[in-house]
Design a protein around this motif. Structure first.
Motif, PDB file in Angstrom:
ATOM      1  N   ALA A   1      19.576  84.408  14.369  1.00 33.84           N
ATOM      2  CA  ALA A   1      19.107  82.972  14.520  1.00 33.84           C
ATOM      3  C   ALA A   1      20.263  82.235  15.479  1.00 33.84           C
ATOM      4  O   ALA A   1      21.352  82.123  14.799  1.00 33.84           O
ATOM      5  CB  ALA A   1      18.479  82.141  13.440  1.00 33.84           C
ATOM      6  N   LEU A   2      20.101  81.667  16.642  1.00 35.21           N
ATOM      7  CA  LEU A   2      21.143  81.085  17.277  1.00 35.21           C
ATOM      8  C   LEU A   2      20.715  79.509  17.523  1.00 35.21           C
ATOM      9  O   LEU A   2      19.776  79.353  18.217  1.00 35.21           O
ATOM     10  CB  LEU A   2      21.319  81.803  18.870  1.00 35.21           C
ATOM     11  N   LEU A   3      21.253  78.644  16.702  1.00 38.55           N
ATOM     12  CA  LEU A   3      20.958  77.216  16.700  1.00 38.55           C
ATOM     13  C   LEU A   3      22.026  76.436  17.196  1.00 38.55           C
ATOM     14  O   LEU A   3      23.366  76.505  16.608  1.00 38.55           O
ATOM     15  CB  LEU A   3      20.909  77.025  15.029  1.00 38.55           C
ATOM     16  N   VAL A   4      21.792  75.820  18.244  1.00 43.32           N
ATOM     17  CA  VAL A   4      22.521  74.917  18.870  1.00 43.32           C
ATOM     18  C   VAL A   4      22.495  73.435  18.321  1.00 43.32           C
ATOM     19  O   VAL A   4      21.595  72.992  18.147  1.00 43.32           O
ATOM     20  CB  VAL A   4      22.122  74.752  20.666  1.00 43.32           C
ATOM     21  N   ILE A   5      23.943  73.238  17.825  1.00 44.72           N
ATOM     22  CA  ILE A   5      24.063  72.051  17.274  1.00 44.72           C
ATOM     23  C   ILE A   5      24.293  70.802  18.258  1.00 44.72           C
ATOM     24  O   ILE A   5      23.853  69.800  18.014  1.00 44.72           O
ATOM     25  CB  ILE A   5      25.252  71.951  16.116  1.00 44.72           C
TER      26      ILE A   5
ATOM     27  N   GLY B   1      19.632  70.991  19.052  1.00 43.59           N
ATOM     28  CA  GLY B   1      18.668  70.869  17.921  1.00 43.59           C
ATOM     29  C   GLY B   1      17.494  72.063  18.237  1.00 43.59           C
ATOM     30  O   GLY B   1      16.410  71.971  17.485  1.00 43.59           O
ATOM     31  N   GLN B   2      17.791  72.774  19.090  1.00 47.94           N
ATOM     32  CA  GLN B   2      16.681  73.992  19.277  1.00 47.94           C
ATOM     33  C   GLN B   2      17.447  75.453  18.698  1.00 47.94           C
ATOM     34  O   GLN B   2      18.682  75.644  18.527  1.00 47.94           O
ATOM     35  CB  GLN B   2      16.373  74.226  20.521  1.00 47.94           C
ATOM     36  N   MET B   3      16.658  76.269  18.447  1.00 50.06           N
ATOM     37  CA  MET B   3      17.118  77.673  17.818  1.00 50.06           C
ATOM     38  C   MET B   3      16.338  78.607  18.797  1.00 50.06           C
ATOM     39  O   MET B   3      14.969  78.577  18.957  1.00 50.06           O
ATOM     40  CB  MET B   3      16.765  77.808  16.236  1.00 50.06           C
ATOM     41  N   TYR B   4      17.028  79.805  18.979  1.00 50.84           N
ATOM     42  CA  TYR B   4      16.570  80.771  19.608  1.00 50.84           C
ATOM     43  C   TYR B   4      16.543  82.013  18.595  1.00 50.84           C
ATOM     44  O   TYR B   4      17.621  82.098  17.964  1.00 50.84           O
ATOM     45  CB  TYR B   4      17.084  81.360  20.991  1.00 50.84           C
TER      46      TYR B   4
END
Length: 98
Positions: A50-54, A72-75
Motif C-alpha cells: 500500500a502506497l499512501l500519500v500523506i 490523502g489517496q492510496m495506491y
C-alpha cells in the motif's frame, strides 16, 4: 508511541526514497519516506504494497500506464505487479507491506 507524525518523520529524513519502519500491525510493516522529485526504478514484490500519500504527489507507472496518487489517496500495488516512480513525485509517503 501511539501518535506518529508522518510529515515530520519524512521531512527530517536526510536521504530520499529510504524508508524506515515506524510500526507494525500484525505482520505488516508501516514505513515512511520522503519523495524528492527523482524517479525510482521499477520493482516487483511477492506481497501487496500500500502506497499512501500523506503530503504531495506520487507519480507511478504501472503496466505501462501512468497513475497519479494525490495527498490523502492510496495506491495498492498487488503482489507481482511491476511498478516504478516517475520524476516529479514529492512529499511524504507511507508504505504498508508484509
Amino acid at each position: 508511541m501511539t501518535i506518529v507524525d508522518f510529515n515530520s518523520l519524512a521531512s527530517n529524513k536526510q536521504e530520499a526514497w529510504k524508508s524506515s519502519v515506524v510500526g507494525r500491525v500484525g505482520s505488516a510493516n508501516i514505513k515512511v519516506l520522503r519523495m524528492d522529485d527523482q524517479p525510482y526504478a521499477e520493482e516487483t514484490h511477492d506481497y501487496n504494497e500500500a502506497l499512501l500519500v500523506i503530503d504531495g504527489k506520487l507519480l507511478l507507472r504501472v503496466a505501462g500506464r501512468e497513475i497519479t496518487v494525490e495527498s490523502g489517496q492510496m495506491y495498492l500495488a498487488l503482489a507481482g505487479t511491476p511498478h516504478s516512480v516517475l520524476p516529479g513525485s514529492y512529499g511524504s509517503l507511507v508504505i504498508v507491506d508484509a
